[in-house]
Write an enzyme that holds these catalytic residues in place. Structure first.
Site, PDB file in Angstrom:
ATOM      1  N   HIS A   1      17.607 -10.989  18.589  1.00 18.04           N
ATOM      2  CA  HIS A   1      17.023 -11.729  19.723  1.00 18.04           C
ATOM      3  C   HIS A   1      15.947 -12.729  19.287  1.00 18.04           C
ATOM      4  O   HIS A   1      14.977 -12.960  20.012  1.00 18.04           O
ATOM      5  CB  HIS A   1      16.435 -10.762  20.755  1.00 18.04           C
TER       6      HIS A   1
ATOM      7  N   GLU B   1      25.639 -10.568  30.216  1.00 18.23           N
ATOM      8  CA  GLU B   1      25.228  -9.239  29.769  1.00 18.23           C
ATOM      9  C   GLU B   1      23.726  -9.184  29.562  1.00 18.23           C
ATOM     10  O   GLU B   1      23.094  -8.163  29.862  1.00 18.23           O
ATOM     11  CB  GLU B   1      25.946  -8.879  28.464  1.00 18.23           C
TER      12      GLU B   1
END
Length: 898
Positions: A348, A245
């Site tokens: 992230h 993804e």
């Protein structure tokens, strides 16, 4: 300038007394009639009578201090209620009960997945270790499953290509990536299925606990509970654990376009993350298929959903995308998109670890997903979903307690009914044929003008402050302390709005009574919100329901407190009743405002070097203040003075401004409990440039540095002096994407970067690129066939020369898609192993080009294994302060002319 309202009243009193001496013949009945007319007109007469002259006396005016304190405490109390609702993650605990979702077991799955480390596509961690763990757990679940159900498992390795308009547009190609697919169905099979989707890969250098390991852990536990359940299923449930993804949605594309089970899917639920923990927000549904929203409303145990979030996300303002797009665009399947949105500061980064996700966050997500999947898997509507594909839905939760949902067409009817109520209310005043009404119409129109002037000047004021703060290098001073933004931009907005209205009260509405002005500016605020309601409804926005709330409840409040207001004036009782009536719009307004800042504040720390974040945040704050202050403008005209309030706000703003300008507030934090790191990308790059003859004309190497926020390297340079403006990277004008190995086409967002000279690197698995063939086509175009081999992630760039156009290629749907700036960008990735990547492009040439017809370049990105590191890269990375997060890898860039 005199700020006290009593002084104006004294002057008017004196003038009234003088006029009274000259009117000794006036009879008592005449004065009484005048007073009655004054009452009917709201106390509004330019030529003042005795009754009007006392209208701003101490008897009717509210205390400034008490009113300001009451409003401040009111907003703080509402904010506390919002915070309370957000902290209460689960409404009732079911963990550990038979047949219910167990968050403790899901946490075990989560910790095992994140213990593997960063899981980039193509790495052994992603393709082998994580896949093995998932298959082991699925096997255990299958062994414990109820005999009513059948479990099928498939490991898919798709290859494909598609184009996407995300980040300005580019094309994606993938080869041999991994999907782990599980189908849970009745023993006699099922014709239809609902899909649950998560991804187990992560970005480089991040454990990816929230994005998206926790979702996969939740899905494993949901699979375990449903497989062991004695309740029969009507339809199948397909669990997709996708492994690519983060490569811009490749694995979901591989599944929905190539897997044989994809044809069974009639609806899907996608689990994502834009933050770490908290509540999972339903922020996309559809397209159309309102029955899906109804399914969530009926089944979800801990609802958290907003059509406002859906329309904001789909507007493209947020630089992100999810697998929802792939299933919608390539599968033509409706679905529900959920994401964790809290604490996006560490999204992230290396801080995205399992221990930061609360057990209650896992529990609520699991309860909701399990309940909705059960509902869909036993629903008759899933089998005939196409029959319910009509219109969109208005939906929103109420403090996480329940969800209200209704069709948008019903919403439009409700909205226009509210508009009609306002038209009737204001029409009675505006269209009444008498002298006092003509004054009211004039004052109403002037009130609208004053309102818009106050908004415009307040916005200009905060933008001037924001631009100045940005120019002196103090951007993001509020990033670690959000209250700084409130004290700097929020107070400036409030002060300017109050000042403009105070000046209007003193110099324009000189002879108007306080009660009349209070009512007048309530009406103007009502009219403005009604205008927004009409505009949003006419444009088809489902989020128009918010404007309806901000019109309907204030109007009802006004109608309820009007008699008390006329009889007793502006007293404490009036304030209490007025604020009570405003409870719902202000509570929900603050609820949405929290979501806006929870989402956008972290994003402004990774939005690139070209967008001044202070300008964006100041604008958002100013708009929020305008909305929240709209129905409080009334109090400016009812209080005896605003001097102390304005001075207090100016003082807070000025002190904050001076502290910000002095650099007292550092934007970033390494606090282990709540880190807010600065994001930096480091790429050790070797570049090679070839000419038309194939000769090397330039070769260099260095560490390419990109800061992902507006401050660039200004805060880093004192710690690492060699990173300064003398090594700013220069754009190679004739090279695609300026001659640098961009991982994604975000070059238009980040124009400030640095290039620190460093020794050349030689990866063990170097990228190879060659021209396989060049042939002239019958339709006067040139077909170039290329072959490339290299690491799991590569980027291919194309720039056509003058007189040449790229007409078609073997990628995507065959039609080349340009990126922002005019170059062509292809994102390539493969799984653990892949054959050579061979593709072709076709160039239409109008005439012979002595300097070639096209320039191409290929960049190789080493995101995992030994090749991702170099001694120079490690040494530089170690120098970065602890409040930063440098994500580092090795890249090569090779350019060719044909």
């Amino acid at each position: 300038m005199e700020w006290s309202s009593e002084s104006a009243a004294v002057r008017r009193h004196r003038g009234t007394a003088e006029r009274r001496e000259g009117q000794a013949a006036a009879s008592h009945p005449q004065r009484e009639a005048s007073a009655q007319e004054d009452a009917r007109g709201g106390g509004r007469m330019r030529g003042r009578t005795e009754s009007g002259g006392e209208s701003r006396g101490a008897k009717t005016a509210l205390s400034e201090a008490r009113t300001a304190l009451a409003l401040a405490l009111y907003l703080l109390a509402l904010r506390a209620l919002v915070q309370l609702s957000l902290q209460r993650l689960v409404l009732s605990r079911t963990s550990g009960l038979q047949g219910e979702f167990d968050a403790r077991q899901a946490r075990v799955y989560l910790e095992h997945i994140t213990a593997i480390g960063p899981r980039t596509t193509g790495s052994a961690e992603n393709e082998i270790l994580t896949v093995q763990y998932l298959l082991e757990q699925i096997t255990l679940i299958e062994e414990q499953s109820n005999s009513l159900h059948r479990i099928s498992v498939d490991v898919q390795r798709p290859t494909g290509s598609f184009s996407i308009d995300f980040l300005g547009g580019f094309t994606s190609y993938y080869d041999n990536i991994t999907n782990v697919v599980v189908k849970l169905e009745p023993q006699d099979g099922a014709k239809y299925a609902v899909l649950a989707n998560c991804h187990f890969d992560s970005v480089a250098n991040s454990p990816g606990a929230s994005d998206d390991a926790v979702s996969c852990a939740v899905m494993l536990e949901v699979l375990r509970v449903m497989a062991a359940s004695p309740e029969p299923l009507q339809h199948a449930v397909v669990f997709l654990f996708n492994g690519a993804e983060e490569n811009v949605l490749q694995a979901s594309h591989g599944f929905i376009t190539q897997h044989p089970w994809a044809s069974l899917i009639r609806a899907f639920i996608n689990l994502e993350a834009a933050g770490v923990g908290g509540k999972e927000l339903v922020f996309q549904t559809g397209p159309e298929n309102p029955w899906l929203v109804q399914a969530y409303v009926s089944a979800a145990k801990h609802p958290f959903a907003s059509v406002v979030a859906q329309e904001v996300f789909q507007s493209g303002i947020i630089p992100s995308d999810t697998d929802f797009r792939i299933y919608r665009d390539f599968g033509n399947i409706p679905g529900i998109d959920l994401a964790f949105i809290e604490n996006g500061y560490i999204y992230h980064t290396k801080y995205d670890t399992a221990d930061r996700i609360l057990i209650d966050s896992i529990q609520r997500a699991g309860d909701n997903i399990l309940a909705v999947l059960k509902y869909l898997a036993t629903s008759d509507m899933l089998a005939s979903s196409s029959e319910y594909r009509h219109g969109s839905m208005v939906f929103f939760d109420v403090l996480g307690l329940l969800v209200i949902a209704y069709p948008s067409r019903v919403g439009s009817i409700i909205n226009y009914m509210v508009v009609m109520a306002v038209v009737l209310y204001l029409g009675r005043k505006l269209l009444r044929p008498n002298h006092s009404n003509s004054n009211y119409v004039r004052d109403f129109l002037c009130g609208l003008g004053i309102t818009f002037i106050s908004w415009f000047t307040s916005l200009v004021t905060v933008l001037i402050i924001a631009v100045f703060v940005s120019l002196i290098g103090q951007s993001l001073s509020w990033y670690n302390y959000f209250y700084i933004a409130v004290c700097l931009y929020g107070t400036a907005t409030v002060a300017k709005i109050i000042l403009i209205h105070t000046l209007a009260k003193r110099f324009y509405y000189v002879n108007a009574s306080d009660l009349y002005l209070g009512e007048l500016f309530f009406d103007t605020s009502l009219f403005v919100h009604c205008g927004f309601l009409v505009a949003l409804t006419a444009q088809g926005f489902c989020s128009a329901f918010m404007s309806a709330v901000w019109v309907a409840f204030p109007l009802l409040t006004k109608l309820c407190v009007y008699k008390d207001f006329k009889k007793h004036g502006a007293k404490g009782r009036f304030i209490a009743l007025y604020l009570l009536g405003m409870f719902i719009p202000y509570l929900y307004g603050l609820y949405l405002i929290w979501a806006v800042f929870e989402m956008f504040t972290p994003i402004l720390g990774r939005s690139g070097s070209e967008i001044p974040p202070d300008v964006v945040l100041a604008s958002i704050l100013a708009v929020c203040v305008m909305i929240l202050s709209s129905y409080f403008i009334t109090f400016i005209y009812l209080v005896n003075s605003t001097k102390k309030t304005i001075l207090t706000l100016i003082l807070v703003c000025a002190v904050t401004f001076l502290l910000v300008c002095s650099g007292a507030f550092f934007p970033y934090s390494s606090n282990p409990d709540s880190p807010k790191p600065k994001r930096v990308f480091l790429q050790h790059v070797s570049r090679t440039f070839h000419n038309l003859e194939g000769s090397v004309v330039k070769r260099d190497s260095g560490i390419w540095i990109n800061g992902f926020d507006y401050t660039g390297m200004s805060h880093v340079t004192p710690h690492i002096p060699e990173i300064n403006d003398t090594i700013r990277a220069h754009c190679e004008e004739n090279a695609p994407l300026c001659g640098f190995p961009w991982y994604l086409p975000v070059h238009f967002l980040i124009r400030k970067n640095w290039y620190l000279p460093a020794p050349e690197i030689s990866p063990r698995n170097p990228a190879h690129f060659r021209l396989v063939s060049k042939e002239k086509m019958p339709w006067d175009s040139i077909k170039l066939t290329f072959e490339a081999t290299g690491p799991s992630h590569m980027s291919f760039y194309v720039r056509t020369h003058k007189g040449s156009t790229l007409s078609q290629w073997s990628l995507g749907n065959g039609i080349p898609v340009t990126s922002r700036g005019g170059d062509y960008f292809v994102f390539y990735s493969h799984g653990l192993q892949a054959s050579a990547w061979q593709f072709w492009i076709e160039v239409q040439v109008s005439e012979e080009q002595p300097e070639g017809m096209v320039t191409v370049a290929i960049a190789a990105h080493y995101l995992s294994g030994e090749n991702k590191r170099s001694s120079q890269l490690d040494a530089l990375k170690e120098k970065f302060p602890d409040w930063s997060f440098p994500s580092a890898w090795v890249s090569t860039y090779s350019l060719f002319v044909f």
